[in-house]
Design a protein around this motif. Sequence first.
Motif, PDB file in Angstrom:
ATOM      1  N   LYS A 188      63.840  45.735  28.346  1.00  0.00           N
ATOM      2  CA  LYS A 188      64.003  44.475  29.103  1.00  0.00           C
ATOM      3  C   LYS A 188      63.012  43.407  28.656  1.00  0.00           C
ATOM      4  O   LYS A 188      63.388  42.267  28.419  1.00  0.00           O
ATOM      5  CB  LYS A 188      63.706  44.724  30.591  1.00  0.00           C
ATOM      6  CG  LYS A 188      64.845  45.075  31.452  1.00  0.00           C
ATOM      7  CD  LYS A 188      64.418  45.204  32.907  1.00  0.00           C
ATOM      8  CE  LYS A 188      63.374  46.228  33.207  1.00  0.00           C
ATOM      9  NZ  LYS A 188      62.035  45.784  33.443  1.00  0.00           N
ATOM     10  N   GLN A 215      65.373  53.154  44.849  1.00  0.00           N
ATOM     11  CA  GLN A 215      65.116  53.712  46.183  1.00  0.00           C
ATOM     12  C   GLN A 215      66.409  54.269  46.808  1.00  0.00           C
ATOM     13  O   GLN A 215      66.409  55.342  47.388  1.00  0.00           O
ATOM     14  CB  GLN A 215      64.496  52.640  47.103  1.00  0.00           C
ATOM     15  CG  GLN A 215      62.996  52.440  46.908  1.00  0.00           C
ATOM     16  CD  GLN A 215      62.617  51.886  45.538  1.00  0.00           C
ATOM     17  OE1 GLN A 215      63.138  50.863  45.115  1.00  0.00           O
ATOM     18  NE2 GLN A 215      61.731  52.575  44.848  1.00  0.00           N
ATOM     19  N   ARG A 255      63.657  42.356  36.816  1.00  0.00           N
ATOM     20  CA  ARG A 255      64.010  43.152  38.002  1.00  0.00           C
ATOM     21  C   ARG A 255      64.169  42.271  39.238  1.00  0.00           C
ATOM     22  O   ARG A 255      63.449  41.305  39.430  1.00  0.00           O
ATOM     23  CB  ARG A 255      62.996  44.262  38.316  1.00  0.00           C
ATOM     24  CG  ARG A 255      62.841  45.299  37.230  1.00  0.00           C
ATOM     25  CD  ARG A 255      62.103  46.540  37.746  1.00  0.00           C
ATOM     26  NE  ARG A 255      61.953  47.530  36.696  1.00  0.00           N
ATOM     27  CZ  ARG A 255      62.913  48.379  36.316  1.00  0.00           C
ATOM     28  NH1 ARG A 255      64.058  48.386  36.936  1.00  0.00           N
ATOM     29  NH2 ARG A 255      62.709  49.233  35.339  1.00  0.00           N
ATOM     30  N   ARG A 290      51.749  44.836  43.878  1.00  0.00           N
ATOM     31  CA  ARG A 290      51.852  45.590  42.615  1.00  0.00           C
ATOM     32  C   ARG A 290      50.603  46.455  42.418  1.00  0.00           C
ATOM     33  O   ARG A 290      50.691  47.627  42.061  1.00  0.00           O
ATOM     34  CB  ARG A 290      52.010  44.591  41.455  1.00  0.00           C
ATOM     35  CG  ARG A 290      52.290  45.231  40.117  1.00  0.00           C
ATOM     36  CD  ARG A 290      52.417  44.175  39.031  1.00  0.00           C
ATOM     37  NE  ARG A 290      52.870  44.761  37.809  1.00  0.00           N
ATOM     38  CZ  ARG A 290      54.152  44.897  37.461  1.00  0.00           C
ATOM     39  NH1 ARG A 290      55.108  44.473  38.253  1.00  0.00           N
ATOM     40  NH2 ARG A 290      54.501  45.463  36.328  1.00  0.00           N
ATOM     41  N   SER A 312      65.798  48.028  43.779  1.00  0.00           N
ATOM     42  CA  SER A 312      65.648  48.809  45.018  1.00  0.00           C
ATOM     43  C   SER A 312      66.926  49.565  45.344  1.00  0.00           C
ATOM     44  O   SER A 312      66.882  50.721  45.782  1.00  0.00           O
ATOM     45  CB  SER A 312      65.306  47.893  46.201  1.00  0.00           C
ATOM     46  OG  SER A 312      64.029  47.354  46.046  1.00  0.00           O
ATOM     47  N   ASP A 359      63.413  52.468  33.079  1.00  0.00           N
ATOM     48  CA  ASP A 359      62.115  52.253  32.417  1.00  0.00           C
ATOM     49  C   ASP A 359      62.243  52.528  30.920  1.00  0.00           C
ATOM     50  O   ASP A 359      62.785  53.562  30.537  1.00  0.00           O
ATOM     51  CB  ASP A 359      61.057  53.213  32.995  1.00  0.00           C
ATOM     52  CG  ASP A 359      60.845  53.011  34.478  1.00  0.00           C
ATOM     53  OD1 ASP A 359      61.741  53.376  35.261  1.00  0.00           O
ATOM     54  OD2 ASP A 359      59.796  52.474  34.850  1.00  0.00           O
TER      55      ASP A 359
HETATM   56  P1  TYD Z   1      57.165  47.833  35.763  1.00  0.00           P
HETATM   57  O1  TYD Z   1      55.748  47.876  35.382  1.00  0.00           O
HETATM   58  O2  TYD Z   1      57.799  46.532  36.085  1.00  0.00           O
HETATM   59  O3  TYD Z   1      58.020  48.589  34.689  1.00  0.00           O
HETATM   60  P2  TYD Z   1      59.130  48.035  33.718  1.00  0.00           P
HETATM   61  O4  TYD Z   1      58.498  46.897  32.983  1.00  0.00           O
HETATM   62  O5  TYD Z   1      59.438  49.226  32.855  1.00  0.00           O
HETATM   63  O6  TYD Z   1      60.291  47.632  34.559  1.00  0.00           O
HETATM   64  O7  TYD Z   1      57.310  48.819  36.977  1.00  0.00           O
HETATM   65  C1  TYD Z   1      58.382  48.801  37.720  1.00  0.00           C
HETATM   66  C2  TYD Z   1      58.617  50.190  38.221  1.00  0.00           C
HETATM   67  O8  TYD Z   1      58.892  50.094  39.600  1.00  0.00           O
HETATM   68  C3  TYD Z   1      59.820  50.812  37.566  1.00  0.00           C
HETATM   69  O9  TYD Z   1      59.649  52.200  37.448  1.00  0.00           O
HETATM   70  C4  TYD Z   1      60.914  50.545  38.567  1.00  0.00           C
HETATM   71  C5  TYD Z   1      60.190  50.558  39.867  1.00  0.00           C
HETATM   72  N1  TYD Z   1      60.817  49.712  40.916  1.00  0.00           N
HETATM   73  C6  TYD Z   1      61.407  50.314  41.993  1.00  0.00           C
HETATM   74  O10 TYD Z   1      61.404  51.548  42.103  1.00  0.00           O
HETATM   75  N2  TYD Z   1      61.986  49.530  42.955  1.00  0.00           N
HETATM   76  C7  TYD Z   1      61.983  48.188  42.905  1.00  0.00           C
HETATM   77  O11 TYD Z   1      62.510  47.503  43.812  1.00  0.00           O
HETATM   78  C8  TYD Z   1      61.352  47.558  41.773  1.00  0.00           C
HETATM   79  C9  TYD Z   1      61.319  46.067  41.652  1.00  0.00           C
HETATM   80  C10 TYD Z   1      60.779  48.368  40.797  1.00  0.00           C
END
Ligand code: TYD
Length: 213
Positions: free
Chosen positions: A18, A108, A99, A52, A104, A14
């Motif tokens: 990106k 995760q 992403r 989301r 994941s 984060d």
């Molecule tokens: P997002 O608002 O897309 O943040 P960013 O633009 O910074 O990537 O939020 C995604 C958040 O969710 C980020 O902390 C990563 C997490 N995430 C997971 O934990 N697992 C996943 O499979 C995905 C796609 C995202």
Amino acid sequence: MSKRGIFISFEGVDGCGKSTQIKELRRRLRGMGDRLVLTREPGGTVLGEDIRKILQSHADGPEIDDRAELLLFTASRAQLVSEVLQPALSEGKCIIADRFLDSSTIYQGVARGLDGETVGKINRFAVGDCLPDVTILMDIDPADARQRLGERGVADRIEKLPESFFRDVRDGYLQLARAEPGRFFTVDATDKIGAISERIWNMLTERYNGLLD
Ligand code: TYD
């Protein structure tokens, strides 16, 4: 065999920048018109955007169980693959994904500490053979990334998590990139925006000469 497009994913901790780089790449690829498809995760479909919202709306409530969280992310991904990505690739389009399955694997499977093999199986179940051709890893020290998020006023979401969580995310990504050097392209996300964008562009035009016009 059906015509196959190009699938590019962006990954990173984060605050790695990106979104800025995706905007830069999108600008460079504007000549592709509707042959360019942008997606984000979780999201990218009506179901995915609902997922989301579920994830966001539970942020202040009782903690979402790690396995439930994994299944929500992967449900969103499965829908994205069947509704958007597979059709786009078979039409020869170019996808830029903010992403994909590596998130994941790392968030995760590594940082949350779920069993990596199980996360891998669930990921594969969700995406089938729809895998990125190239994954751009924006590498940054999580402390620097956190500072950037703080400057943008959006640090609170991640402040709930310990710094060690994001160190695990960074290390996990770097390890994955080393294990799959053919797919991963790692960039130093602390470089200037223009320099990063140039490096990414040079790599892509070298690999996909003529296919990105
Ligand atoms: P997002 O608002 O897309 O943040 P960013 O633009 O910074 O990537 O939020 C995604 C958040 O969710 C980020 O902390 C990563 C997490 N995430 C997971 O934990 N697992 C996943 O499979 C995905 C796609 C995202």
